[in-house]
Design an enzyme around this catalytic site. Structure first.
Site, PDB file in Angstrom:
ATOM      1  N   GLU A  32      -9.634  -1.660   5.512  1.00 35.56           N
ATOM      2  CA  GLU A  32     -10.222  -1.457   6.613  1.00 35.56           C
ATOM      3  C   GLU A  32     -11.538  -2.231   6.661  1.00 35.56           C
ATOM      4  O   GLU A  32     -11.991  -2.982   5.899  1.00 35.56           O
ATOM      5  CB  GLU A  32     -10.725   0.001   6.450  1.00 35.56           C
ATOM      6  CG  GLU A  32      -9.294   1.142   6.558  1.00 35.56           C
ATOM      7  CD  GLU A  32      -8.685   1.336   7.900  1.00 35.56           C
ATOM      8  OE1 GLU A  32      -8.657   0.433   8.581  1.00 35.56           O
ATOM      9  OE2 GLU A  32      -8.202   2.453   8.019  1.00 35.56           O
ATOM     10  N   ASP A  48       0.813  -1.048  -0.184  1.00 39.93           N
ATOM     11  CA  ASP A  48       0.086  -0.067   0.149  1.00 39.93           C
ATOM     12  C   ASP A  48       0.992   1.432   0.026  1.00 39.93           C
ATOM     13  O   ASP A  48       2.092   1.321   0.250  1.00 39.93           O
ATOM     14  CB  ASP A  48      -1.058  -0.242   1.212  1.00 39.93           C
ATOM     15  CG  ASP A  48      -0.294  -0.508   2.482  1.00 39.93           C
ATOM     16  OD1 ASP A  48       0.860  -0.544   2.447  1.00 39.93           O
ATOM     17  OD2 ASP A  48      -1.134  -0.999   3.306  1.00 39.93           O
ATOM     18  N   ASP A  62      -7.436  -2.906  14.165  1.00 43.39           N
ATOM     19  CA  ASP A  62      -8.938  -3.387  14.055  1.00 43.39           C
ATOM     20  C   ASP A  62      -9.094  -4.456  13.196  1.00 43.39           C
ATOM     21  O   ASP A  62      -9.956  -4.850  12.409  1.00 43.39           O
ATOM     22  CB  ASP A  62      -9.716  -2.021  13.448  1.00 43.39           C
ATOM     23  CG  ASP A  62      -9.126  -1.339  12.231  1.00 43.39           C
ATOM     24  OD1 ASP A  62      -8.086  -2.003  11.661  1.00 43.39           O
ATOM     25  OD2 ASP A  62      -9.131  -0.489  11.508  1.00 43.39           O
ATOM     26  N   HIS A 113      -7.290  -4.992  10.276  1.00 42.56           N
ATOM     27  CA  HIS A 113      -6.965  -4.984   8.820  1.00 42.56           C
ATOM     28  C   HIS A 113      -5.849  -5.445   8.317  1.00 42.56           C
ATOM     29  O   HIS A 113      -4.683  -5.360   9.051  1.00 42.56           O
ATOM     30  CB  HIS A 113      -7.202  -3.437   8.510  1.00 42.56           C
ATOM     31  CG  HIS A 113      -6.216  -2.261   8.943  1.00 42.56           C
ATOM     32  ND1 HIS A 113      -6.403  -1.303   9.759  1.00 42.56           N
ATOM     33  CD2 HIS A 113      -4.815  -2.199   8.435  1.00 42.56           C
ATOM     34  CE1 HIS A 113      -5.258  -0.644   9.777  1.00 42.56           C
ATOM     35  NE2 HIS A 113      -4.374  -1.297   9.054  1.00 42.56           N
TER      36      HIS A 113
END
Ligand code: GLP
Length: 262
Positions: free
Chosen positions: A148, A72, A141, A143
């Site tokens: 996400e 990313d 979280d 991811h």
């Protein structure tokens, strides 16, 4: 899925680096058939990168016939921005090993047409023969890359808007202010990662414990995108003891037993 529970961050990093080096050597990459390695950024892989540099310096692994694809990049940051993932990768790994610059692929976050950039990235992965081993980390979280919560488990490389939680977690790299973190990123999709022939994930620290429980013990769920690995034929999560704090005692005992870890 394998879950390898090791004592701490250093043991995790040492294990991961040796595993990656062994996989590259066993593959026997040549120019016409290079080893295609997917790579992450963040704190989780830093120790692994240091160990890989050490193995390269000792002559135990070469990256001369390795092709890389990073996961990313922040949208809007040029490659020379100190917080860009381009900068991170050259600073923490590529400048210290024998990799050919032309074999490094990182999404360009500073483009006119990010959609075209994402499509071209998927095509480049295909043209390289697909990713042999995708190394990754995991957000608090759950991811994977910048997929996400709520990301499609079939998603491909695209633009993602970052959550406030992720911007807060990454604010430490931007002077501590979440508002300074770019709001969007380009990221490989969950589907892109699932296409890799093997996925290796590093999880360290108590802050990741809740997400690790969801990914390992709960069902496959787009709210914890790492849980996609339950469907992957060759997935390995390497974690430290602290990251297992929310797992059941029996779960940890089971995975340690089959790995022969006491
Ligand atoms: C970012 C990256 C992820 C990484 C995650 C965790 O969101 N896009 O690829 O896994 O952070 O980072 P860290 O390893 O610093 O906890």
């Amino acid at each position: 899925m394998r879950l390898v529970v090791l004592k701490d961050y250093d043991e995790m990093s040492h294990w991961a680096a040796n595993y990656i080096a062994a996989r590259i050597k066993a593959y026997g990459p040549v120019a016409a058939k290079p080893f295609v390695l997917g790579l992450p950024t963040g704190s989780s892989p830093l120790g692994t990168y240091r160990q890989l540099i050490g193995l390269y310096q000792k002559g135990e692994v070469s990256f001369a016939k390795v092709v890389t694809f990073n996961m990313d990049e922040y949208l809007g940051l040029a490659a020379d921005h100190p917080q860009s993932y381009h900068y991170f990768m050259w600073d923490n790994l590529f400048s210290h090993i024998d990799i050919d610059k032309d074999r490094v692929h990182i999404l360009n976050g500073d483009v006119q047409d990010p959609h075209a950039e994402c499509a071209a990235y998927e095509a480049a992965i295909q043209a390289a023969g697909g990713i042999e081993l995708f190394l990754g980390g995991m957000g608090e979280d759950g991811h994977i890359a910048f997929n996400e919560p709520g990301s499609s488990l079939y998603s491909r490389t695209r633009i993602k808007t970052l959550t406030t939680d992720t911007k807060t977690a990454n604010a430490r790299f931007f002077g501590g202010d979440p508002a300074g973190v770019p709001s969007r990123a380009l990221t490989v999709g969950v589907g892109t990662i699932m296409d890799a022939r093997e996925v290796l994930i590093l999880v360290s620290g108590y802050k990741k414990a809740r997400a690790l429980r969801a990914a390992v013990e709960e069902g496959i769920n787009h709210m914890w995108t790492l849980s996609c690995l339950q469907m992957h034929p060759r997935a390995v999560i390497i974690c430290d003891e602290a990251a297992t704090d929310e797992l059941r005692v029996g779960t940890v005992r089971y995975f340690k037993d089959i790995e022969g870890i006491r």
